[in-house]
Design a protein around this motif. Structure first.
Motif, PDB file in Angstrom:
ATOM      1  N   ARG A   1       0.827  -1.219   0.000  1.00  5.23           N
ATOM      2  CA  ARG A   1       0.000   0.000   0.000  1.00  5.23           C
ATOM      3  C   ARG A   1       0.853   1.258   0.000  1.00  5.23           C
ATOM      4  NH1 ARG A   1      -2.662  -1.867   5.293  1.00  5.23           N
ATOM      5  NH2 ARG A   1      -0.457  -2.320   5.470  1.00  5.23           N
ATOM      6  N   SER A   2       2.155   1.102  -0.228  1.00  2.00           N
ATOM      7  CA  SER A   2       3.046   2.265  -0.134  1.00  2.00           C
ATOM      8  C   SER A   2       2.765   3.284  -1.245  1.00  2.00           C
ATOM      9  CB  SER A   2       4.501   1.793  -0.184  1.00  2.00           C
ATOM     10  OG  SER A   2       5.147   2.258  -1.322  1.00  2.00           O
ATOM     11  N   SER A   3       3.037   4.541  -0.944  1.00  2.00           N
ATOM     12  CA  SER A   3       2.726   5.595  -1.930  1.00  2.00           C
ATOM     13  C   SER A   3       3.557   5.434  -3.197  1.00  2.00           C
ATOM     14  CB  SER A   3       2.932   6.977  -1.310  1.00  2.00           C
ATOM     15  OG  SER A   3       4.206   7.058  -0.747  1.00  2.00           O
ATOM     16  N   ALA A   4       4.687   4.749  -3.106  1.00  2.00           N
ATOM     17  CA  ALA A   4       5.523   4.558  -4.301  1.00  2.00           C
ATOM     18  C   ALA A   4       4.806   3.704  -5.340  1.00  2.00           C
ATOM     19  CB  ALA A   4       6.845   3.906  -3.907  1.00  2.00           C
ATOM     20  N   LEU A   5       3.900   2.849  -4.870  1.00  2.00           N
ATOM     21  CA  LEU A   5       3.219   1.942  -5.807  1.00  2.00           C
ATOM     22  C   LEU A   5       1.870   2.494  -6.275  1.00  2.00           C
ATOM     23  CD1 LEU A   5       3.888  -1.483  -4.027  1.00  2.00           C
ATOM     24  CD2 LEU A   5       5.109  -0.468  -5.941  1.00  2.00           C
ATOM     25  N   ARG A   6       1.452   3.558  -5.623  1.00  2.00           N
ATOM     26  CA  ARG A   6       0.075   4.046  -5.824  1.00  2.00           C
ATOM     27  C   ARG A   6      -0.199   4.498  -7.261  1.00  2.00           C
ATOM     28  NH1 ARG A   6      -0.714   7.615  -0.995  1.00  2.00           N
ATOM     29  NH2 ARG A   6      -0.451   5.685   0.151  1.00  2.00           N
ATOM     30  N   ASP A   7       0.729   5.267  -7.825  1.00  2.00           N
ATOM     31  CA  ASP A   7       0.441   5.841  -9.154  1.00  2.00           C
ATOM     32  C   ASP A   7       1.180   5.140 -10.279  1.00  2.00           C
ATOM     33  OD1 ASP A   7      -1.072   7.785  -7.858  1.00  2.00           O
ATOM     34  OD2 ASP A   7       0.739   8.936  -7.406  1.00  2.00           O
ATOM     35  N   ILE A   8       1.538   3.914 -10.069  1.00  2.00           N
ATOM     36  CA  ILE A   8       2.332   3.238 -11.099  1.00  2.00           C
ATOM     37  C   ILE A   8       1.515   3.011 -12.372  1.00  2.00           C
ATOM     38  CG2 ILE A   8       3.285   0.958 -11.667  1.00  2.00           C
ATOM     39  CD1 ILE A   8       5.107   1.317  -9.633  1.00  2.00           C
ATOM     40  N   ASP A   9       2.110   3.330 -13.481  1.00  2.00           N
ATOM     41  CA  ASP A   9       1.496   3.033 -14.773  1.00  2.00           C
ATOM     42  C   ASP A   9       2.296   1.875 -15.378  1.00  2.00           C
ATOM     43  OD1 ASP A   9       0.795   2.850 -17.395  1.00  2.00           O
ATOM     44  OD2 ASP A   9       0.688   5.019 -17.728  1.00  2.00           O
ATOM     45  N   PRO A  10       1.710   0.674 -15.400  1.00  2.00           N
ATOM     46  CA  PRO A  10       2.475  -0.506 -15.843  1.00  2.00           C
ATOM     47  C   PRO A  10       3.027  -0.377 -17.262  1.00  2.00           C
ATOM     48  CG  PRO A  10       0.333  -1.130 -14.948  1.00  2.00           C
ATOM     49  CD  PRO A  10       0.329   0.356 -15.051  1.00  2.00           C
ATOM     50  N   GLN A  11       2.381   0.468 -18.075  1.00  2.00           N
ATOM     51  CA  GLN A  11       2.867   0.631 -19.449  1.00  2.00           C
ATOM     52  C   GLN A  11       4.138   1.468 -19.495  1.00  2.00           C
ATOM     53  OE1 GLN A  11       1.289  -1.230 -21.526  1.00  2.00           O
ATOM     54  NE2 GLN A  11      -0.168  -1.622 -19.874  1.00  2.00           N
ATOM     55  N   LYS A  12       4.219   2.451 -18.565  1.00  2.00           N
ATOM     56  CA  LYS A  12       5.321   3.416 -18.669  1.00  2.00           C
ATOM     57  C   LYS A  12       6.383   3.256 -17.576  1.00  2.00           C
ATOM     58  CE  LYS A  12       2.387   7.072 -20.563  1.00  2.00           C
ATOM     59  NZ  LYS A  12       1.606   8.234 -20.106  1.00  2.00           N
ATOM     60  N   ASP A  13       5.980   2.764 -16.409  1.00  2.00           N
ATOM     61  CA  ASP A  13       6.893   2.745 -15.261  1.00  2.00           C
ATOM     62  C   ASP A  13       7.443   1.344 -15.018  1.00  2.00           C
ATOM     63  OD1 ASP A  13       6.049   5.353 -14.972  1.00  2.00           O
ATOM     64  OD2 ASP A  13       4.551   4.862 -13.447  1.00  2.00           O
ATOM     65  N   GLU A  14       8.472   1.298 -14.235  1.00  2.00           N
ATOM     66  CA  GLU A  14       8.995  -0.007 -13.833  1.00  2.00           C
ATOM     67  C   GLU A  14       9.494   0.069 -12.389  1.00  2.00           C
ATOM     68  OE1 GLU A  14      10.292  -2.417 -16.720  1.00  2.00           O
ATOM     69  OE2 GLU A  14      11.813  -3.476 -15.550  1.00  2.00           O
ATOM     70  N   ILE A  15       9.252  -1.020 -11.665  1.00  2.00           N
ATOM     71  CA  ILE A  15       9.756  -1.097 -10.283  1.00  2.00           C
ATOM     72  C   ILE A  15      11.124  -1.774 -10.331  1.00  2.00           C
ATOM     73  CG2 ILE A  15       9.350  -2.118  -8.000  1.00  2.00           C
ATOM     74  CD1 ILE A  15       6.339  -2.129  -8.764  1.00  2.00           C
ATOM     75  N   ILE A  16      12.009  -1.343  -9.425  1.00  2.00           N
ATOM     76  CA  ILE A  16      13.281  -2.047  -9.304  1.00  2.00           C
ATOM     77  C   ILE A  16      13.539  -2.412  -7.838  1.00  2.00           C
ATOM     78  CG2 ILE A  16      14.650   0.120  -9.219  1.00  2.00           C
ATOM     79  CD1 ILE A  16      16.855  -1.520 -10.752  1.00  2.00           C
ATOM     80  N   MET A  17      13.960  -3.655  -7.633  1.00  2.00           N
ATOM     81  CA  MET A  17      14.407  -4.075  -6.295  1.00  2.00           C
ATOM     82  C   MET A  17      15.817  -4.637  -6.444  1.00  2.00           C
ATOM     83  SD  MET A  17      10.965  -5.846  -4.743  1.00  2.00           S
ATOM     84  CE  MET A  17      11.639  -6.064  -3.099  1.00  2.00           C
TER      85      MET A  17
END
Ligand code: FAD
Ligand code: SF4
Length: 511
Positions: free
Chosen positions: A18-34
């Motif tokens: 539920r973190s704010s970093a994930l809230r507005d993610i656009d799967p088409q344009k953004d990417e998560i990195i761990m």
């Protein structure tokens, strides 16, 4: 290769869907990195279970993200630092915007900010909404204050969030604080039956991590054999549920008590789940409030527990960011001695230290009083360099992240900042440990003996510390009684204490 518009960094202690970093993610344009970075495991000599906990929780979180369809790059076992991996990824993929929640470590925050400047990219550093008190709110509270005291901050938090406040706006039970009721030792015969903490089966992800850690970090301290930590949100919620149902009832009264081979007492063992953000402090507080009514628990235990979460946990975080980087450098007493080797092995003749360190090596856990009044107390009395002590605490506890470890160690246990947020140095002789535990019964030393072969080193070093810092302790109303007791010791015996302490301090490794 995808060229994301925004690269969203999720750190190993930010595992909250539920973190704010994930809230507005656009799967088409953004990417998560761990990023799994060997640097993080090695920059202090981390306990094997701590490395395993972080890696397992990260991998479980990554698999959740993938199941939910988030676009994720997961960098496994990188020999580089987090910032080096980030730099490489940003350059290779021509990223223009980096998003992250503010890191809990000052050094990482600085390094990420420096990287974004160096590369000329936009950095969106989001507030960490996990906490009740934002960093700015704490700064406002702290403005114009010379001294910072938990009690006033805690009352403010209670009022603001309407927690344990009655219908008239007064504290429940007519008191803000039931600390006096929460300092009992176990009965003479021992703690009796304590409901064991819930433990979790090792699944294939955790097993792979345990094998990896055993192979890659065989020389690191600690054991993996008793690894039982919650590594997913579901497990963390189960641990919370179990704690409030079975263990909370006796948390308060025996919060400070210690007993041989009783590593967890009635404590919650929730700190690692909270610090990895698998649990939110609000849901922990809410569960405790519900349990209070449901199981008719004592207000003192409920208040005592909530004070740790809503009070101390928020307070030390505020102080950390307020005082960094100075907090890491402070050395009020100019202590310089190296940490005795047995802090890493538990092999010492002092039964209290052996037990507290032994369980720490086994589980990566010791409760608050063991950390403050056993290992912390000794380190202060033995005049150990604060930075060496802080490094040990950061390395050896599974819940250790700098924002919470450093203020507790440097500020609370070692008085390294001269008491910016504590009213006195927390020191005690063997008599305190004898009162609060059964450690002394199995010890080769005698807690009441102040010098000579049988003398308890903690007792000798305690009186020696008072002799050395007599003026400071005399001028503080909260420690004046200690120097009044010192006056009852003859000059001749004080001389013997000082001489014996000198011998001990010259060779701490043999204790
Ligand atoms: P409980 O005793 O059940 O308390 C409930 C919760 O309250 C904890 O899970 C924790 O989240 C919070 N809490 C309690 N006391 C504190 C405190 N003083 N500061 C912040 N939160 C608190 N805690 C860490 O989480 N990480 C650390 O690296 C850490 N280092 C410490 C070093 C020293 C020298 C000392 C004296 C304390 C340290 N603490 C640290 C605080 C405390 O000892 C641990 O939070 C606690 O022992 C964790 O066990 P528990 O979950 O069973 O806590
Ligand atoms: Fe610790 Fe001293 Fe008691 Fe031994 S006698 S267990 S060293 S307090």
């Amino acid at each position: 290769m995808k060229h994301p518009e925004r690269l969203v960094l999720i750190l190993g202690d930010q595992l909250d869907l539920r973190s704010s970093a994930l809230r507005d993610i656009d799967p088409q344009k953004d990417e998560i990195i761990m990023i799994e970075s060997a640097n993080e495991a090695q920059y202090v000599w981390s306990h094997q279970a701590k490395i395993a906990l972080f890696l397992s929780a990260m991998r479980h979180f990554a698999s959740e993200l993938e199941k939910l369809g988030y676009p994720l790059t997961y960098v496994k076992n990188s020999p580089l630092s987090i910032v080096e991996v980030l730099k490489e990824q940003i350059l290779r993929r021509n990223v223009k915007c980096l998003v992250c929640i503010e890191p809990g470590e000052w050094r990482l925050k600085q390094a990420i900010e420096a990287l974004s400047k160096e590369l000329g990219i936009y950095l969106e550093m989001l507030e960490d909404e996990h906490f009740y008190c934002s960093r700015n709110e704490f700064i406002e509270w702290a403005a114009n204050k010379k001294e910072f005291r938990l009690e006033y901050f805690y009352r403010l938090m209670r009022k603001k969030h309407q927690i344990l406040i009655d219908g008239d706006g007064e504290p429940e039970g007519g008191q803000w604080n039931f600390d006096q009721d929460n300092r009992k030792p176990y009965p003479k015969k021992g703690p009796g039956i304590i409901d064991a903490p819930v433990s979790f089966e090792v699944d294939h992800i955790t097993q792979e991590v345990l094998d990896f850690v055993a192979k890659t970090y065989p020389n690191h301290p600690g054991s993996l054999r008793s690894f039982h930590w919650p590594v997913t949100r579901d497990q963390a919620l189960k641990a919370l549920e179990y704690f409030v149902e079975y263990r909370l009832r006796n948390f308060g009264i025996y919060q400070d008590a210690m007993w041989v081979d009783t590593p967890f007492g009635w404590h919650s063992i929730l700190s690692s789940a909270l610090n990895l953000k698998l649990l939110n402090p609000r849901e922990v507080v809410e569960a405790v409030l519900v349990a209070w009514k449901k199981y008719s628990l004592d207000l003192s235990t409920v208040e005592g527990f909530i004070r740790q979460i809503l009070g101390w946990r928020e307070f030390v975080r505020g102080m950390y960011f307020l005082d960094m980087p100075k907090m890491a450098e402070d050395n009020h007493y100019q202590h310089k001695r190296p940490l005795p080797q047995w802090y890493w092995t538990g092999q010492t003749g002092m039964s209290c230290m052996r037990d507290a360190i032994g369980q720490t090596l086994k589980y990566g856990y010791a409760h608050h009083i063991q950390r403050l009044m056993v290992t912390g107390n000794f380190a202060l009395l033995a005049e150990i360099l604060p930075q060496a002590v802080c490094e040990w605490y950061l390395a050896i506890y599974v819940d250790a992240i700098e924002w919470v470890e450093l203020p507790n160690t440097a500020g609370m246990a070692l008085f390294a900042n001269g008491g910016r947020f504590t009213s006195k140095p927390y020191i005690a002789s063997g008599a305190y440990i004898k009162r609060m535990s059964n450690y002394c019964g199995s010890c080769k030393y005698k807690p009441e003996v102040r010098f000579g072969e049988e003398a308890c080193p903690i007792t000798t070093l305690y009186w020696n510390f008072l002799i050395k810092h007599r003026k400071q302790f005399e001028s503080n109303p909260r420690t004046r009684l200690m120097t009044a007791n010192l006056k009852k010791i003859s000059d001749e015996d004080q001389e013997k204490i000082s001489l014996h302490a000198k011998e001990l301090l010259n060779d701490l490794d043999v204790l």
